[in-house]
Design an enzyme around this catalytic site. Sequence first.
Site, PDB file in Angstrom:
ATOM      1  N   HIS A 108       0.831  -1.202   0.000  1.00 18.82           N
ATOM      2  CA  HIS A 108       0.000   0.000   0.000  1.00 18.82           C
ATOM      3  C   HIS A 108       0.867   1.256   0.000  1.00 18.82           C
ATOM      4  O   HIS A 108       2.090   1.199   0.171  1.00 18.82           O
ATOM      5  CB  HIS A 108      -0.930  -0.019   1.209  1.00 18.82           C
ATOM      6  CG  HIS A 108      -2.045  -1.023   1.076  1.00 18.82           C
ATOM      7  ND1 HIS A 108      -3.081  -1.111   1.973  1.00 18.82           N
ATOM      8  CD2 HIS A 108      -2.283  -1.974   0.130  1.00 18.82           C
ATOM      9  CE1 HIS A 108      -3.917  -2.075   1.595  1.00 18.82           C
ATOM     10  NE2 HIS A 108      -3.444  -2.612   0.487  1.00 18.82           N
ATOM     11  N   GLU A 142       1.266   3.684   2.100  1.00 15.70           N
ATOM     12  CA  GLU A 142       2.008   3.978   3.323  1.00 15.70           C
ATOM     13  C   GLU A 142       3.291   3.159   3.390  1.00 15.70           C
ATOM     14  O   GLU A 142       4.352   3.663   3.788  1.00 15.70           O
ATOM     15  CB  GLU A 142       1.141   3.671   4.554  1.00 15.70           C
ATOM     16  CG  GLU A 142      -0.138   4.473   4.624  1.00 15.70           C
ATOM     17  CD  GLU A 142      -1.332   3.759   4.022  1.00 15.70           C
ATOM     18  OE1 GLU A 142      -2.424   3.839   4.604  1.00 15.70           O
ATOM     19  OE2 GLU A 142      -1.171   3.120   2.950  1.00 15.70           O
ATOM     20  N   CYS A 146      -1.932  -1.456   7.465  1.00 18.63           N
ATOM     21  CA  CYS A 146      -1.028  -0.303   7.484  1.00 18.63           C
ATOM     22  C   CYS A 146      -1.047   0.388   8.844  1.00 18.63           C
ATOM     23  O   CYS A 146      -0.060   1.031   9.236  1.00 18.63           O
ATOM     24  CB  CYS A 146      -1.429   0.687   6.387  1.00 18.63           C
ATOM     25  SG  CYS A 146      -1.112   0.058   4.720  1.00 18.63           S
ATOM     26  N   THR A 184     -25.302  -4.492 -30.903  1.00 16.14           N
ATOM     27  CA  THR A 184     -24.050  -3.820 -31.274  1.00 16.14           C
ATOM     28  C   THR A 184     -23.046  -4.826 -31.822  1.00 16.14           C
ATOM     29  O   THR A 184     -22.340  -4.553 -32.801  1.00 16.14           O
ATOM     30  CB  THR A 184     -23.462  -3.078 -30.056  1.00 16.14           C
ATOM     31  OG1 THR A 184     -24.373  -2.049 -29.657  1.00 16.14           O
ATOM     32  CG2 THR A 184     -22.119  -2.437 -30.397  1.00 16.14           C
TER      33      THR A 184
END
Length: 359
Positions: free
Chosen positions: A57, A59, A95, A207
């Site tokens: 992460h 931190e 963290c 589509t």
Amino acid sequence: MLIFANMEIHSEFMRRCLQLAELGRGFVSPNPMVGAVLVYEGRIIGEGYHQQIGGPHAEVNAISSVAPADLNLISEATLYVSLEPCNHHGKTPPCSDLILQKGIRKVVIATLDPFIKVNGTGYTKLKNAGIEVVVGVLEEEAKKKNERFFCNQKENRPYIVLKWAQTKNGLLSAENGMPLKISCDLTNRLVHKWRSEEDGICVGLNTVRKDDPQLNNRLWSGKDPIRIIFDPEGRLPDTSKVLQGIQKTIVFTHVKQETRGHLEFVCLERNELWMKQALKILLEKGVGSMLVEGGAITHKHFIETGMWDEARIIVSDFAYPGDAQACTSAPILKLEMLSNSVRLGTDVINYYHKKEFSK
């Protein structure tokens, strides 16, 4: 006056956190984009961001980036982070534990994390440990940065971006639904950038049958999105380009079919909530955001049910001269939802954001 000055300083460093967080766009979804900086006496001694899903992460990366000469300053530094530090064991350790281990005494947070396993518990743990915690610095900017993540947590579905191109006189296609080349080359390149930034790209059966699109990213760097097709009656042609190659493709249908290789068929019961159920399944599969590229019926469904968050409508300078009554008309959004307009070559791109939807 002193508080105001401190808030100015907080905003300066938090803005850097948001700049760093942006570097994770397209790589961390459905996780949030997060940036962090360590500041000692007005000097940044470490910074980092969440770089890839499953990786360290922000931190952790910020603390790991501190130079050997500054390691003794970590406990005296202020940690700025654009989202509340996590407080649970996921793919990485909490963290909040790392912050306590490093003896950091002050943490400044832009906004709390709405994820049910965090949602204020990281903040509470730090406060109860005697750490000074400031929350709410550039909060709205931080929420905007992670609007996809906040949508996932609050709406239990992917963040949905509608996109279509229309002629100046409001048409999506020529007579009998035949394709029209509407947007210019510059806009086409931008659309591929959009594709690289979202987890999935979605179209309906019509589509696929009329345009036979590839639904990949060819004109920009970055990943291909997961292809998502709504094919209720199982009429997707075997020769369709969306069935070729190795790009992951998910087809939602009412007709049971065997999954093969990159191609996954999800059979859902036939009821009025089946597309809502499909969106929940997509989120569970890690699709945190989805670009809906057509067609008119699919767009209409998302608009009428309120299951969308923003729309990017490309309006060409070209007005189709044919019989408008025999052509497919573009959906219409309320003008008060228009947030911005940008010209690119021969096109104008109108950006819409949905107001609160209520039945």
